[in-house]
Design an enzyme around this catalytic site. Sequence first.
Site, PDB file in Angstrom:
ATOM      1  N   GLY A 175       0.783  -1.237   0.000  1.00 43.29           N
ATOM      2  CA  GLY A 175       0.000   0.000   0.000  1.00 43.29           C
ATOM      3  C   GLY A 175       0.809   1.277   0.000  1.00 43.29           C
ATOM      4  O   GLY A 175       0.240   2.371  -0.099  1.00 43.29           O
ATOM      5  N   GLU A 176       2.147   1.197   0.104  1.00 45.60           N
ATOM      6  CA  GLU A 176       2.974   2.407   0.043  1.00 45.60           C
ATOM      7  C   GLU A 176       2.804   3.098  -1.307  1.00 45.60           C
ATOM      8  O   GLU A 176       2.794   2.449  -2.353  1.00 45.60           O
ATOM      9  CB  GLU A 176       4.444   2.047   0.238  1.00 45.60           C
ATOM     10  N   GLN A 184     -11.552  20.145  11.581  1.00 51.04           N
ATOM     11  CA  GLN A 184     -10.842  20.018  12.861  1.00 51.04           C
ATOM     12  C   GLN A 184      -9.915  21.219  13.043  1.00 51.04           C
ATOM     13  O   GLN A 184      -8.699  21.106  13.024  1.00 51.04           O
ATOM     14  CB  GLN A 184     -10.061  18.702  12.890  1.00 51.04           C
ATOM     15  N   HIS A 216     -13.618  25.446   6.105  1.00 48.83           N
ATOM     16  CA  HIS A 216     -14.765  25.365   7.016  1.00 48.83           C
ATOM     17  C   HIS A 216     -14.850  26.630   7.863  1.00 48.83           C
ATOM     18  O   HIS A 216     -15.941  27.146   8.122  1.00 48.83           O
ATOM     19  CB  HIS A 216     -14.635  24.120   7.892  1.00 48.83           C
ATOM     20  N   LYS A 238     -30.548  26.035  16.123  1.00 49.55           N
ATOM     21  CA  LYS A 238     -30.670  24.660  16.606  1.00 49.55           C
ATOM     22  C   LYS A 238     -30.207  24.610  18.058  1.00 49.55           C
ATOM     23  O   LYS A 238     -29.085  24.980  18.367  1.00 49.55           O
ATOM     24  CB  LYS A 238     -29.829  23.729  15.727  1.00 49.55           C
ATOM     25  N   ASP A 296     -24.394  26.788   2.781  1.00 53.35           N
ATOM     26  CA  ASP A 296     -23.383  26.277   3.714  1.00 53.35           C
ATOM     27  C   ASP A 296     -22.124  25.948   2.917  1.00 53.35           C
ATOM     28  O   ASP A 296     -22.117  26.033   1.676  1.00 53.35           O
ATOM     29  CB  ASP A 296     -23.905  25.043   4.448  1.00 53.35           C
ATOM     30  N   ASP A 351     -22.174  16.661   4.250  1.00 58.18           N
ATOM     31  CA  ASP A 351     -21.504  15.393   4.525  1.00 58.18           C
ATOM     32  C   ASP A 351     -22.549  14.292   4.654  1.00 58.18           C
ATOM     33  O   ASP A 351     -22.895  13.629   3.683  1.00 58.18           O
ATOM     34  CB  ASP A 351     -20.665  15.536   5.798  1.00 58.18           C
ATOM     35  N   THR A 407     -27.931  17.815   8.584  1.00 61.32           N
ATOM     36  CA  THR A 407     -28.185  19.228   8.887  1.00 61.32           C
ATOM     37  C   THR A 407     -29.099  19.881   7.864  1.00 61.32           C
ATOM     38  O   THR A 407     -30.089  20.535   8.210  1.00 61.32           O
ATOM     39  CB  THR A 407     -26.854  20.006   8.973  1.00 61.32           C
TER      40      THR A 407
END
Length: 316
Positions: A43-44, A102, A135, A197, A223, A227, A231
């Site tokens: 997988g490399e 994140q 984001h 909300k 937005d 995903d 929402t």
Amino acid sequence: MTYQLKPSFKMFSLNSNRKLAEEMAELLGCKLGKCSVSQFSDGEIQIHIEESVRGCEVFVVQSTSNPVNETILELLIMIDALKRASASQINVVIPYFGYGRQDRKARSREPITAKLVANLLEKAGANRVVTMDFHSTQAQGFFDIPVEHLIGVPILAEYFEAKGLEDIVVVAPHNGSIGRARKMANLLHAPLALIDKRKLEDSEAETLDIVGNVESKNAIIIDDLVDTGTTITLAAKALKEHGANSIYVGLTHAVLTGDSIIKIESSPIKELVVTNTIHQPKEKDSKKVTTISVAPLLVDAIDRIHNDKAVSPLFE
């Protein structure tokens, strides 16, 4: 439009969104550079650049979308290969920036992974990043190299304006999307509404309140991405319950994981408008989903960077 490219210009595409890269190359009037991406049996990832890039200004197109970790590593390895092949300038064009959500510590002992990815890109040797709709826009501050942060709202606004809808209201589906929704409302000269909300005390249930008038109006939810689809479908149902006439959604990034398409198909959403920052497989096709291209915008940005012209007009 004819673009002026210097002999030192080269553009490469990796595996995540080659179709978009090919469209960009056609608009620029150039050919994509030759490179091969393969994997060893374990997988490399192995990358081989099959032409000289010595002294060249290189643009690499790669959305870091699903499979996110693999596409990020492909990009990092490509940057390293270009640096070791003596490219003079390495510009990474990342239409969709993975790990962008994140971007803060929401709880104790959590990483800020968007910052980590920014560090990895810089350490690998990237000189500039061109991307669309972080984001959170403050993620630009995670980089110590130039970041051209393009926005999808003007493209979406142009599409909805051409539809000739009347009695429009632009809706932010949560507090974090108010800025985008306000920009869209200004472009369409329409009022703004917000879906508030809230989680009920001592309960997992949530309540959706609508701030603003949506009754008998054509609502456009705005937005940065979709995903799981939860929402926007909950927002659409709330708008319908409050008397909205028809419900449209405009988004830049169509992540669309799990059963998101099924949720959208069974929701009151009339049309979901997305861009092609993320390549969509055929199994995610839907009559409700319309895809518009960001290739002209990205190509304009590349031309301005390549020819030392201001990129700021693209933000207006």
